[in-house]
Design a protein around this motif. Structure first.
Motif, mmCIF file in Angstrom:
data_model
loop_
_atom_site.group_PDB
_atom_site.id
_atom_site.type_symbol
_atom_site.label_atom_id
_atom_site.label_comp_id
_atom_site.label_asym_id
_atom_site.label_seq_id
_atom_site.Cartn_x
_atom_site.Cartn_y
_atom_site.Cartn_z
ATOM 1 N N CYS A 114 121.277 24.329 57.539
ATOM 2 C CA CYS A 114 120.091 23.168 57.186
ATOM 3 C C CYS A 114 119.755 22.608 56.573
ATOM 4 C CB CYS A 114 119.393 24.029 58.155
ATOM 5 S SG CYS A 114 118.065 23.337 59.023
ATOM 6 N N PHE A 115 119.725 21.233 56.743
ATOM 7 C CA PHE A 115 119.031 20.344 55.730
ATOM 8 C C PHE A 115 118.218 19.197 55.822
ATOM 9 C CE2 PHE A 115 123.236 21.302 56.287
ATOM 10 C CZ PHE A 115 123.673 21.561 54.783
ATOM 11 N N GLY A 116 117.305 19.017 55.222
ATOM 12 C CA GLY A 116 116.567 18.181 55.820
ATOM 13 C C GLY A 116 115.215 17.470 54.184
ATOM 14 N N GLY A 117 114.263 17.094 54.218
ATOM 15 C CA GLY A 117 113.671 16.296 53.407
ATOM 16 C C GLY A 117 112.490 16.551 53.970
ATOM 17 N N PRO A 118 110.891 15.582 52.962
ATOM 18 C CA PRO A 118 109.816 15.447 53.137
ATOM 19 C C PRO A 118 109.392 14.786 54.477
ATOM 20 C CG PRO A 118 110.446 13.689 51.658
ATOM 21 C CD PRO A 118 111.652 14.876 51.971
ATOM 22 N N SER A 151 107.720 18.422 47.822
ATOM 23 C CA SER A 151 108.955 18.314 46.048
ATOM 24 C C SER A 151 109.838 17.529 46.044
ATOM 25 C CB SER A 151 109.552 20.049 46.404
ATOM 26 O OG SER A 151 110.249 19.952 44.969
ATOM 27 N N THR A 152 109.790 17.299 44.811
ATOM 28 C CA THR A 152 110.114 15.714 44.531
ATOM 29 C C THR A 152 111.401 16.485 44.243
ATOM 30 O OG1 THR A 152 109.694 16.599 42.246
ATOM 31 C CG2 THR A 152 107.822 14.372 43.779
ATOM 32 N N LYS A 153 112.646 17.984 43.950
ATOM 33 C CA LYS A 153 113.086 18.521 42.994
ATOM 34 C C LYS A 153 114.310 19.037 44.740
ATOM 35 C CE LYS A 153 110.852 19.587 39.135
ATOM 36 N NZ LYS A 153 111.028 20.534 38.228
ATOM 37 N N LYS A 154 115.340 19.209 44.889
ATOM 38 C CA LYS A 154 116.413 19.433 45.796
ATOM 39 C C LYS A 154 115.968 21.124 45.471
ATOM 40 C CE LYS A 154 120.456 18.883 45.513
ATOM 41 N NZ LYS A 154 122.061 17.953 45.631
ATOM 42 N N HIS A 155 116.480 21.750 46.216
ATOM 43 C CA HIS A 155 116.017 23.527 46.459
ATOM 44 C C HIS A 155 116.677 24.144 47.526
ATOM 45 C CE1 HIS A 155 112.331 22.233 47.021
ATOM 46 N NE2 HIS A 155 111.695 23.365 47.659
ATOM 47 N N TYR A 156 116.814 24.922 47.507
ATOM 48 C CA TYR A 156 116.658 26.331 48.686
ATOM 49 C C TYR A 156 115.705 26.631 49.104
ATOM 50 C CZ TYR A 156 122.187 26.027 47.987
ATOM 51 O OH TYR A 156 123.493 25.862 48.484
ATOM 52 N N VAL A 157 115.363 26.672 50.970
ATOM 53 C CA VAL A 157 114.192 26.940 50.627
ATOM 54 C C VAL A 157 114.157 28.527 52.461
ATOM 55 C CG1 VAL A 157 111.972 25.346 50.228
ATOM 56 C CG2 VAL A 157 114.222 25.057 52.552
ATOM 57 N N SER A 158 112.756 28.629 52.838
ATOM 58 C CA SER A 158 113.406 29.689 53.719
ATOM 59 C C SER A 158 113.432 29.134 55.263
ATOM 60 C CB SER A 158 112.572 30.303 54.067
ATOM 61 O OG SER A 158 111.031 30.166 53.561
ATOM 62 N N SER A 159 112.706 27.698 55.078
ATOM 63 C CA SER A 159 112.840 27.208 56.386
ATOM 64 C C SER A 159 112.468 25.713 56.592
ATOM 65 C CB SER A 159 111.154 27.532 57.072
ATOM 66 O OG SER A 159 111.624 26.990 58.718
ATOM 67 N N LYS A 200 121.815 29.472 54.924
ATOM 68 C CA LYS A 200 120.459 28.859 53.834
ATOM 69 C C LYS A 200 120.020 27.393 53.919
ATOM 70 C CE LYS A 200 122.270 30.894 49.913
ATOM 71 N NZ LYS A 200 123.663 31.031 48.342
ATOM 72 N N PHE A 201 118.833 27.355 54.208
ATOM 73 C CA PHE A 201 118.421 25.496 54.311
ATOM 74 C C PHE A 201 117.884 25.233 52.569
ATOM 75 C CE2 PHE A 201 116.849 29.139 57.660
ATOM 76 C CZ PHE A 201 117.289 28.305 58.433
ATOM 77 N N LEU A 202 118.892 23.700 53.102
ATOM 78 C CA LEU A 202 118.709 23.085 51.371
ATOM 79 C C LEU A 202 117.338 21.894 51.910
ATOM 80 C CD1 LEU A 202 119.915 22.924 49.115
ATOM 81 C CD2 LEU A 202 121.205 20.712 50.285
ATOM 82 N N TYR A 203 116.419 21.412 50.990
ATOM 83 C CA TYR A 203 115.643 20.841 50.947
ATOM 84 C C TYR A 203 115.925 19.555 49.941
ATOM 85 C CZ TYR A 203 111.439 17.853 49.847
ATOM 86 O OH TYR A 203 110.094 17.302 49.828
ATOM 87 N N ILE A 204 116.066 18.009 50.970
ATOM 88 C CA ILE A 204 116.589 16.693 49.714
ATOM 89 C C ILE A 204 115.211 16.822 49.810
ATOM 90 C CG2 ILE A 204 117.774 15.060 49.673
ATOM 91 C CD1 ILE A 204 119.375 17.596 52.138
ATOM 92 N N PRO A 205 115.070 16.271 48.807
ATOM 93 C CA PRO A 205 113.886 14.812 48.590
ATOM 94 C C PRO A 205 113.692 13.617 49.254
ATOM 95 C CG PRO A 205 114.505 15.601 46.482
ATOM 96 C CD PRO A 205 115.064 16.616 47.681
ATOM 97 N N ASN A 206 114.967 12.969 49.052
ATOM 98 C CA ASN A 206 115.228 11.672 49.405
ATOM 99 C C ASN A 206 116.127 11.610 50.605
ATOM 100 O OD1 ASN A 206 115.284 10.820 46.857
ATOM 101 N ND2 ASN A 206 117.563 12.077 46.320
#
Length: 337
Positions: A114-118, A151-159, A200-206
């Motif tokens: 799963c991939f998502g952003g702000p 967040s402005t940084k790419k990182h793994y998150v729980s959801s 895993k879930f990846l947060y992508i600020p862009n």
């Protein structure tokens, strides 16, 4: 980069004010038009929403169950792509949104599903909605969760919230899809079950999506109460906390009541209660200054009231759930999609 086919699913109900803006943003994505489809799932709208949707080259499905979880299940069931992206009818996707999500998917290990952003704020929204949005970006407002922190940084998150998320469809189907008994919090429940499979879930600020903030003081309070209720239902279903901070408001309310009662006879509890309340309101005041700075407006000081109301309403909702019959049993499972 390669452009795999993606199904973009939008669950809506009575969104005549924003759905046109949403669809046009999706039609204008910087992604090959023959490599994605747009599926609008309407929850039997009673306004002009469906008339507006039918003007566009999108797939329209009707969701007779009306709730968001059912809409997303219906969208997944009819999706042609092996990748499914979700957003909401009151959102506007950045032109690079889908391309960014797909690019990160292609560069990530297989266990990232799963991939998502702000979840960004429209500067043109009403003042109250903007204050709520900025307040919930703070630690006091969100507990640091990816749902609101932005967040402005790419990182793994729980959801990741489903106003801005793209899944590998197989991961959704493996756990049986969205639990349609959840009125709110259905994405948190789905993500929890997916994570239990080792994904895993990846947060992508862009990967940006703008999300309209609405409501009044009353509707905000009711919504926070419902969030508290359904977070407790998540706990009862899974037997553990999906989010670490979920129980804190209710514990604080109970502790404050105990201190208040015991302070009738004893002096020390009243001092402790006063000290804790002082620390809490100092933190709320600092948060209100941060929101005021972000908004560049004196209205950010409304945070002084919004944060305490959020915590109290949420905490009461959480406690309410434990004083009533369970809505979701621990052993219940979702139907397959």
């Amino acid at each position: 980069m390669k452009y795999p086919f993606v199904s973009v699913v939008v669950g809506i109900r009575n969104e005549e004010k924003f759905i046109e803006e949403c669809i046009e943003s999706l039609l204008n994505l910087d992604y090959p038009r023959d490599s994605y489809e747009i599926i609008i799932v309407d929850g039997m709208s009673t306004d002009k929403t469906r008339d507006i949707v039918q003007k566009y080259p999108v797939t329209l499905l009707l969701n007779e169950k009306k709730n968001v979880a059912a809409a997303r299940n219906l969208g997944v069931e009819n999706a042609r792509g092996e990748l499914v992206a979700f957003t909401d009818g009151d959102c506007k996707a950045d032109p690079q949104w889908l391309k960014t999500l797909v690019h990160e998917m292609q560069a990530s290990p297989d266990d990232v599903v799963c991939f998502g952003g702000p979840n960004l704020i429209f500067d043109t929204d009403p003042v109250f909605g903007r204050v709520v949005g900025y307040a919930q970006e703070s630690f006091l407002g969100s507990g640091g969760s990816a749902q609101s922190k932005n967040s402005t940084k790419k990182h793994y998150v729980s959801s990741l919230p489903n106003c801005n998320a793209m899944y590998k469809k197989a991961a959704i189907k493996e756990v049986g899809g969205f639990d349609e008994r959840f009125v709110v919090g259905q994405d948190g429940d789905l993500n929890y079950r997916i994570s239990k499979k080792g994904n895993k879930f990846l947060y992508i600020p862009n990967a940006k999506v703008l999300h309209h903030r609405r409501g009044t003081f009353k509707s905000f309070s009711v919504r926070m109460f419902k969030y508290g209720v359904w977070m407790a239902e998540l706990f009862k279903k899974h037997g553990e906390f999906v989010r670490w901070y979920a129980f804190l408001p209710s514990i604080a309310i109970l502790f404050a009541v105990i201190l208040l009662i015991t302070s009738i006879k004893f002096f020390i509890p009243s001092l402790l209660l006063l000290a804790l309340m002082t620390v809490y309101f100092i933190l709320v005041f600092i948060t209100s200054i941060q929101v005021t700075y972000k908004m560049k407006s004196k209205y950010g000081l409304f945070t002084l009231f919004i944060i305490p109301v959020q915590h109290v309403a949420y905490g009461l909702g959480f406690l309410y759930s434990f004083t009533n019959s369970p809505l979701i049993s621990k052993d219940s499972s979702c139907s397959d999609i």
